[in-house]
Design an enzyme around this catalytic site. Structure first.
Site, short mmCIF file in Angstrom:
data_model
loop_
_atom_site.label_atom_id
_atom_site.label_comp_id
_atom_site.label_asym_id
_atom_site.label_seq_id
_atom_site.Cartn_x
_atom_site.Cartn_y
_atom_site.Cartn_z
N GLU A 143 -9.78 0.62 -3.37
CA GLU A 143 -8.98 0.89 -4.58
C GLU A 143 -8.43 -0.41 -5.18
O GLU A 143 -7.91 -0.40 -6.29
CB GLU A 143 -7.85 1.89 -4.27
CG GLU A 143 -6.63 1.34 -3.55
CD GLU A 143 -6.84 1.10 -2.06
OE1 GLU A 143 -7.98 1.19 -1.56
OE2 GLU A 143 -5.82 0.82 -1.38
N CYS A 150 -7.18 2.25 5.56
CA CYS A 150 -6.26 1.37 6.28
C CYS A 150 -5.21 2.18 7.05
O CYS A 150 -5.57 2.80 8.05
CB CYS A 150 -5.66 0.38 5.29
SG CYS A 150 -5.13 -1.13 6.07
N HIS A 202 -9.68 -1.81 1.53
CA HIS A 202 -9.07 -1.16 0.36
C HIS A 202 -9.98 -1.16 -0.86
O HIS A 202 -9.83 -2.01 -1.74
CB HIS A 202 -7.78 -1.91 -0.02
CG HIS A 202 -6.67 -1.74 0.96
ND1 HIS A 202 -5.67 -0.81 0.79
CD2 HIS A 202 -6.40 -2.39 2.11
CE1 HIS A 202 -4.82 -0.90 1.80
NE2 HIS A 202 -5.24 -1.85 2.61
#
Ligand code: GLN
Length: 187
Positions: free
Chosen positions: A173, A81, A171
């Site tokens: 994560e 990002c 994302h």
């Protein structure tokens, strides 16, 4: 992947989630904020956050040049990002600070207000299905030279690899899957 140490740039943004994901992979992962720490790692992640802020801090603390020095030695770097924006050579309508390591043109906040943040089912080259969490996400408008598209979502490029560099508009994560973290560890 025993013995390898990943660093997550921890100036601003979603760095803790990346650290936890790498630890769940069994890898050593440290937060990096100094030239000394950047010198120690075998791979670097630039997390999501605010690309202008991370960029400003990279410049103010003279860490951008340190990252570029390590990149010149072949250090693998993954940007998610905001991190993807910082890896891009070209940022549409912006002259903000960037590392400029990847042959991609990105558009910031590209999905507009109504769909500020959303999730979608992705299909990644070589990895297969993945859940994509997009938060005020950029997308990639163009790639050139050796930059290779690994994933598109609704006709927009959202994941690119170029040599030792990896960029995701979304994302990983923030999901349970460790696939992309594992993929980066293999790089
Ligand atoms: N919109 C942010 C930027 O332009 C990126 C958002 C994110 O990293 N989740 O820097």
């Amino acid at each position: 992947m025993a013995g390898k140490k990943i660093g997550v740039l921890a100036l601003q943004g979603a760095f803790i989630e990346h650290q936890q994901a790498f630890e769940r992979c069994g890898a050593e992962c440290i937060q990096v904020r100094s030239a000394k720490e950047i010198a120690e790692v075998d791979g670097l992640v630039i997390p999501g956050g605010e690309s202008t802020t991370i960029g400003r801090l990279l410049r103010e603390y003279n860490l951008g040049s340190v990252v570029l020095g390590r990149a010149a030695q072949g250090l693998p770097i993954w940007g998610t990002c905001a991190g993807m924006i910082l890896l891009a050579k070209d940022i549409a309508d912006s002259d903000q600070y960037r590392l400029g390591l990847m042959d991609i043109r990105v558009k910031r906040n590209a999905y507009g207000r109504q769909v500020d943040s959303f999730e979608g089912e992705l299909d990644i080259v070589g990895l297969g299905p993945a859940r994509g969490v997009f938060i005020r996400a950029p997308y990639v408008e163009a790639v050139w030279n050796e930059a290779k598209i690994l994933c598109t979502y609704q006709d927009r490029i959202v994941m690119v690899e170029q040599g030792p560099y990896l960029a995701t508009a979304f994302h990983p994560e923030l999901t349970d899957s460790l696939d992309i973290h594992q993929y980066f560890l293999q790089m």
